[in-house]
Design a protein around this motif. Structure first.
Motif, PDB file in Angstrom:
ATOM      1  N   TRP A  32       0.833  -1.194   0.000  1.00 47.02           N
ATOM      2  CA  TRP A  32       0.000   0.000   0.000  1.00 47.02           C
ATOM      3  C   TRP A  32       0.867   1.243   0.000  1.00 47.02           C
ATOM      4  CZ3 TRP A  32      -1.042  -3.716   3.900  1.00 47.02           C
ATOM      5  CH2 TRP A  32      -2.195  -4.453   3.702  1.00 47.02           C
ATOM      6  N   ASP A  33       0.250   2.380  -0.404  1.00 43.84           N
ATOM      7  CA  ASP A  33       0.933   3.662  -0.282  1.00 43.84           C
ATOM      8  C   ASP A  33       0.341   4.420   0.907  1.00 43.84           C
ATOM      9  OD1 ASP A  33      -1.515   4.609  -1.161  1.00 43.84           O
ATOM     10  OD2 ASP A  33      -0.744   5.566  -2.956  1.00 43.84           O
ATOM     11  N   ARG A  37      -3.949   2.998  -0.917  1.00 40.22           N
ATOM     12  CA  ARG A  37      -4.259   2.429  -2.229  1.00 40.22           C
ATOM     13  C   ARG A  37      -3.259   1.327  -2.513  1.00 40.22           C
ATOM     14  NH1 ARG A  37      -3.744   6.713  -6.392  1.00 40.22           N
ATOM     15  NH2 ARG A  37      -4.115   4.968  -7.789  1.00 40.22           N
ATOM     16  N   ASP A  41      -4.228  -0.892  -7.657  1.00 41.05           N
ATOM     17  CA  ASP A  41      -5.006   0.310  -7.991  1.00 41.05           C
ATOM     18  C   ASP A  41      -4.120   1.392  -8.597  1.00 41.05           C
ATOM     19  OD1 ASP A  41      -7.658  -0.329  -7.414  1.00 41.05           O
ATOM     20  OD2 ASP A  41      -7.348   0.011  -5.275  1.00 41.05           O
ATOM     21  N   LYS A  42      -2.902   1.544  -8.108  1.00 40.01           N
ATOM     22  CA  LYS A  42      -2.011   2.570  -8.645  1.00 40.01           C
ATOM     23  C   LYS A  42      -1.653   2.273 -10.091  1.00 40.01           C
ATOM     24  CE  LYS A  42       0.972   4.676  -6.078  1.00 40.01           C
ATOM     25  NZ  LYS A  42       0.404   5.978  -5.936  1.00 40.01           N
ATOM     26  N   GLY A  45      -4.661   2.854 -12.251  1.00 36.18           N
ATOM     27  CA  GLY A  45      -5.180   4.233 -12.220  1.00 36.18           C
ATOM     28  C   GLY A  45      -6.586   4.308 -11.650  1.00 36.18           C
ATOM     29  N   VAL A  47      -9.351   3.755  -8.062  1.00 42.83           N
ATOM     30  CA  VAL A  47      -9.504   3.857  -6.613  1.00 42.83           C
ATOM     31  C   VAL A  47     -10.829   3.195  -6.239  1.00 42.83           C
ATOM     32  CG1 VAL A  47     -10.560   6.145  -6.669  1.00 42.83           C
ATOM     33  CG2 VAL A  47      -9.355   5.411  -4.628  1.00 42.83           C
TER      34      VAL A  47
END
Length: 51
Positions: A32-33, A37, A41-42, A45, A47
């Motif tokens: 995760w970040d 997210r 998902d990153k 693109g 969410v």
């Protein structure tokens, strides 16, 4: 819950396909970040929002 593109607009076909393919690998769901997210998902693109 629903998945939406980070920049708005139509999600298209490739984003859910990429997101699902990365979730199948399982490892991206463990990364995760700071915004909580996942890596899947990153890359796609997207969410996940509560609707």
């Amino acid at each position: 819950m629903r998945v939406v593109p980070i920049r708005g607009g139509w999600i298209g076909l490739w984003r859910p396909v990429v997101r699902t393919a990365l979730l199948v690998v399982v490892v991206p769901a463990l990364v995760w970040d700071s915004d909580q997210r996942g890596f899947h998902d990153k890359i796609a693109g997207t969410v996940l929002i509560l609707a």
